[in-house]
Design an enzyme around this catalytic site. Structure first.
Site, PDB file in Angstrom:
ATOM      1  N   GLY A 159      -6.490  -6.684   3.389  1.00  0.00           N
ATOM      2  CA  GLY A 159      -6.204  -8.123   3.307  1.00  0.00           C
ATOM      3  C   GLY A 159      -7.191  -8.882   2.447  1.00  0.00           C
ATOM      4  CD  GLU A 190       2.198  -2.745   7.391  1.00  0.00           C
ATOM      5  OE1 GLU A 190       2.977  -2.574   6.456  1.00  0.00           O
ATOM      6  OE2 GLU A 190       1.235  -3.528   7.325  1.00  0.00           O
ATOM      7  CE  LYS A 214      -3.769  -1.501   5.117  1.00  0.00           C
ATOM      8  NZ  LYS A 214      -3.940  -2.122   6.430  1.00  0.00           N
ATOM      9  CE  LYS A 242       0.355  -1.996   4.029  1.00  0.00           C
ATOM     10  NZ  LYS A 242      -0.063  -3.211   4.686  1.00  0.00           N
TER      11      LYS A 242
END
Ligand code: HSE
Length: 426
Positions: free
Chosen positions: A132, A188, A203, A103
């Site tokens: 996801g 992350e 996102k 992203k």
């Protein structure tokens, strides 16, 4: 007739292993069901000897990125936006189709990537980059394409949602629960992205760009993470019938776009309020469709890998039919953005005040002077000698008026410390 497609993966971490596993285990099924042979030809890794907890042919492992020159689809799962960007651009220039779950890469380098793709017949797909397993990109880009999107509101970081849910139910610290989320493979590489709101912002750049056809970048939005939230507020908020969620919000008005990321109170009676753990949910409101709610696992190995494999199959299907992917705009128009100061919200405010007559009157007076109505006030039990928490739920007010009134309230000698402000989305 069997369509043969060679797939190369760059990066074999949590998601990469999931992709390798699905491609291996479903190889025959894909052949039989779709007449597509997805040959996993090469997996480029940093360290060939790292532990990988599934069995696969080690002969396809290499550290040499040039091996990707021999495939039809390059799957970028490296993360970050340095090496990953070079890998993707190089693949596009070599007319290879690309699937990425990255992203940050798509959000930060959209223009460069799609400039490279334009007019090239190359397909660039990124379903796994947002939420996801939840097919939100496809829903906006394909299913809802006939709609004008009026607003979208989402819980799109599994780690943050997991942390908030566990803080609420167990009363544990953010640091401890973040560690658990990392161990579970949700977080992350740099988990500050999860808790400071940047992952959600990346996102949201992608979702809002797709929904409105305009250029949305992190610099255009207000971004606030979850690190300042306190467990005691979670208890008060529950009593009021709300939950705290880290929300991505995009709303379209005549005068521009309102895009922001921040924690917000959501009524527990609303579906978004009931989304807990690493789950994601996105409420998209189209002018014709009304509200559509997508819900599912937003992080983790297999949920994300399934979305990557879906993109690979989409490309394979197009290759099979010698057709490009469905209509997709790539050039984004310039948008006007509404600054957060001009946005109207309801607010949850917690103040620590002196336990004496007249204090509440002064506070409500200040709110009144700034055109802020009060919906309810609750005085909690005394915490320190003569100090009581006061919880105020306001009516709709402009953010700049709220900030000015809180500055004045904080300056009162009967108010201790800084007020806590959490916006309400109901
Ligand atoms: N760290 C991300 C999350 C992974 O927790 O949602 C999926 O983007």
């Amino acid at each position: 007739m069997m369509t043969k497609v060679k797939v190369g993966i760059a990066g074999c971490g949590i998601v990469g292993i999931g992709v390798v596993d699905i491609l291996q285990k479903r190889f025959e099924e894909f052949r039989e069901l779709y007449q597509v042979e997805l040959e996993l030809a090469v997996v480029v890794v940093r360290n060939i000897d790292s532990d990988r907890d599934i069995a696969f042919d080690k002969a396809i492992l290499t550290t040499d990125l040039a091996m990707l020159d021999n495939v039809d689809i390059v799957v970028e799962l490296i993360g970050g936006d340095t090496v990953a960007k070079d890998v993707v651009l190089n693949a596009i220039h070599q007319k290879k189709h690309v699937v990425t779950a990255n992203k940050a890469l798509v959000a930060k380098h959209w223009d460069i990537l799609f400039e490279a793709v334009r007019g090239s017949q190359v397909m660039l797909k990124f379903e796994a980059a947002v939420a996801g397993a939840v097919p939100v990109i496809k829903t906006i880009q394909e299913s809802l394409i006939g709609n004008k999107i009026e607003e979208l509101k989402g819980i799109i970081n599994g780690t943050a949602n997991y942390i908030l849910s566990e803080m609420e139910s167990r009363g544990e610290s953010l640091a401890l629960i973040l560690k658990e989320a990392q161990d579970l493979g949700y977080a992350e590489a740099d988990p500050t992205f999860d808790i400071e709101g940047f992952d959600v912002a990346h996102k949201l750049c992608i979702l809002a760009s797709l929904a409105y056809g305009v250029k949305v970048e992190c610099e255009d939005m207000y971004i606030q993470g979850i690190t300042d939230l306190e467990v005691k507020d979670m208890a008060y908020i529950r009593e009021l019938g709300y939950r705290i969620k880290l929300l991505a919000i995009a709303k379209k008005y005549e005068k521009g776009l309102d895009v922001r990321v921040h924690p917000a109170l959501v009524p527990e009676s609303q579906i978004l309020g009931a989304v807990s753990g690493p789950y994601n949910a996105i409420d998209i409101k189209g002018h014709a469709s009304g509200d559509i709610l997508l819900y599912g696992q937003g992080a983790g190995r297999y949920p994300t890998a399934g979305a990557v494999v879906g993109d690979i199959l989409d490309i394979a299907r197009c290759l099979q039919k010698e057709q490009p992917l469905p209509f997709f705009f790539s050039e984004r128009k310039k948008a006007e953005f509404i600054p957060i100061e001009d946005i109207e919200n309801r607010y949850y405010i917690r103040l620590n005040v002196s336990d004496q007559p007249g204090v509440l009157a002064k506070i409500t007076n200040i709110f009144g002077e700034h055109a802020i109505g009060i919906a309810s006030v609750i005085q909690k039990e005394v915490v320190l000698e003569d100090q009581v928490p006061l919880v105020v739920m306001t009516g709709k007010a402009r953010e700049d008026n709220m900030r000015r009134s809180l500055d004045e309230i904080e300056a009162l000698d009967t108010v201790f410390g800084s007020p806590t402000l959490i916006r309400i989305e109901d």
